[in-house]
Scaffold this active site. Structure first.
Site, PDB file in Angstrom:
ATOM      1  N   HIS A 154       0.804  -1.228   0.000  1.00 22.83           N
ATOM      2  CA  HIS A 154       0.000   0.000   0.000  1.00 22.83           C
ATOM      3  C   HIS A 154       0.842   1.285   0.000  1.00 22.83           C
ATOM      4  CE1 HIS A 154      -3.305  -2.657   0.346  1.00 22.83           C
ATOM      5  NE2 HIS A 154      -3.348  -2.772   1.655  1.00 22.83           N
ATOM      6  N   HIS A 198      -9.723   1.157   0.838  1.00 23.58           N
ATOM      7  CA  HIS A 198      -9.514   0.007   1.726  1.00 23.58           C
ATOM      8  C   HIS A 198     -10.513   0.002   2.889  1.00 23.58           C
ATOM      9  CE1 HIS A 198      -7.430  -3.098   3.999  1.00 23.58           C
ATOM     10  NE2 HIS A 198      -6.648  -3.294   2.968  1.00 23.58           N
ATOM     11  N   GLU A 211     -11.436  -4.693  -2.818  1.00 19.47           N
ATOM     12  CA  GLU A 211     -10.662  -3.550  -3.304  1.00 19.47           C
ATOM     13  C   GLU A 211     -10.503  -3.643  -4.815  1.00 19.47           C
ATOM     14  OE1 GLU A 211      -6.893  -3.791  -1.017  1.00 19.47           O
ATOM     15  OE2 GLU A 211      -7.999  -5.201   0.215  1.00 19.47           O
TER      16      GLU A 211
END
Ligand code: GLA
Length: 386
Positions: A142, A213, A351
């Site tokens: 991420h 997220h 996601e």
């Protein structure tokens, strides 16, 4: 504004629901359904010297979304259930400060500049190798330690139904190339759809993969595990992973495996199967390759149904994949808005995104963005009931 009318409405609804369904609902369930967004005062804060606030967007149908500019994040997402009672279907915290926790950083934010994993914190563009922080075993997750989830974004409330967040990442931030500009617009409409529209620009060739997220529990935050939710994924293949959750590069048919969600099934049905991929993920933590089932020009990605609430969430996206994470690392580490803890599999993430580690897999759809190009992608979350 009007905290009092809202509160009295909630109490009234609780009494009505309790009254109508006496004997069928426990007291605990009544408390869980009496939801409202967190107190905005608890979001008046500063992080790294920059101001944080809570923003709301809502429609005429009882849908309300609370957002904060710390990570351009969804804090609450309130929709009516099959009985018309509001439930908050996103996990989160009651105050801005609780989000500033590197150990549990991914409740509701935009993740990027590269959501998901990059193998061994390295990739190359035009013969130049870039090195990133390894914040997830040997890999980058991420966007590194200070990805978009930890940025304080600038905010413009566009209307009652839309909020725009913008930010800049300087060249070299967390190892990624390019001075990059980002814009994310959250909007709701009267069809009970939440749209998230992403844009990115760069002054140097780079890689981008943005997504949201949010952890969902369609029975309401704090109402137990998601194992009895029914999930359908419009995907015939996954990108199987190694033990560090990096794709091997192969595309694997889901037919005949625990990963076959082509027909709706309970998430818990096959999750304990003796399957190497499930072992690597400690459950589902995989990218599903969308088959291209179309809905209004978007890829139809998933349909999730809350077994107690009857709330249905459909996701439509311009992305080629969707990561389904079944909350396998959740372990009662934090206290959520309604006082429950983040217990094992009490939330799940869906996601929409490009495939993990795309920069190191030329055969995957490209995540490269050049100067002069605009990275643009939209995902839509549609809520209804059954
Ligand atoms: C993503 C990853 C998971 C996990 C969560 C955050 O969804 O795929 O493995 O790291 O983020 O906990």
């Amino acid at each position: 504004m009007n905290k009092l009318p809202k509160l009295s409405f909630v109490i009234l609804m609780t009494v009505i629901v309790g009254g109508c369904q006496q004997g069928t609902k426990t007291n605990k369930e009544e408390i869980q359904t009496a939801v409202s967004i967190p107190d905005p005062v608890q979001f008046k804060d500063t992080i790294n010297g920059e101001e944080i606030s809570l923003f709301t967007i809502k429609n005429e149908k009882g849908m309300e979304v609370a957002l904060t500019n710390f990570g351009a994040r969804v804090v609450s997402l309130i929709v009516p259930d099959k009985d018309g009672v509001n439930r908050d279907v996103v996990l989160g915290f009651n105050k801005a400060a609780d989000y500033n926790n590197p150990g549990e950083a991914y409740f509701g934010p935009i993740v990027g500049p590269f959501g998901n994993r990059i193998a061994n914190g390295k990739f190359s563009l035009d013969g130049v190798e870039y090195t990133l922080p390894q914040n997830n075993g040997p890999n980058t997750l991420h966007g590194g330690l200070e990805g978009l989830h930890f940025v304080v974004w600038k905010t413009q409330q566009l209307s009652d139904q839309a909020v725009e967040f913008t930010c800049l990442l300087p060249d070299g931030k967390e190892g990624f190339p390019g001075n990059r500009e980002f814009k994310v617009v959250y909007s709701v409409n009267d069809e009970n759809e939440l749209a998230i529209a992403y844009e990115g620009k760069t002054d140097k060739k780079t890689v981008l993969n943005l997504t949201n997220h949010a952890y969902f529990n369609l029975n309401g935050e704090g109402s137990g595990t998601i194992l009895n939710h029914q999930l359908q994924l419009f995907a015939d293949k996954i990108t199987p992973v190694d033990e560090t959750l990096i794709p091997t590069g192969e595309l694997k048919e889901v037919k005949g495996t625990a990963f076959d969600f082509t027909e709706s099934k309970d998430i818990g049905k096959d999750i304990e199967q003796d399957d190497e991929q499930l072992k690597f993920g400690k459950g589902y933590d995989h990218n599903f390759v969308l088959s291209g089932t179309k809905h209004n020009g978007y890829n139809y990605a998933s349909r999730l149904i809350g077994d107690q609430s009857g709330i249905i969430m459909d996701i439509y996206t311009e992305e080629p994949g969707i990561q389904f994470y079944s909350g396998n690392f959740m372990a009662d580490k934090v206290t959520l808005k309604n006082g429950a803890t983040d217990s094992f599999r009490s939330g799940l993430c869906l996601e929409p995104q490009h495939f993990p580690d795309s920069p190191n897999h030329p055969s995957f759809p490209s995540t490269e963005v050049n100067p002069g190009e605009v990275y643009k992608t939209t995902s839509v979350y549609r809520f209804s009931t059954k």
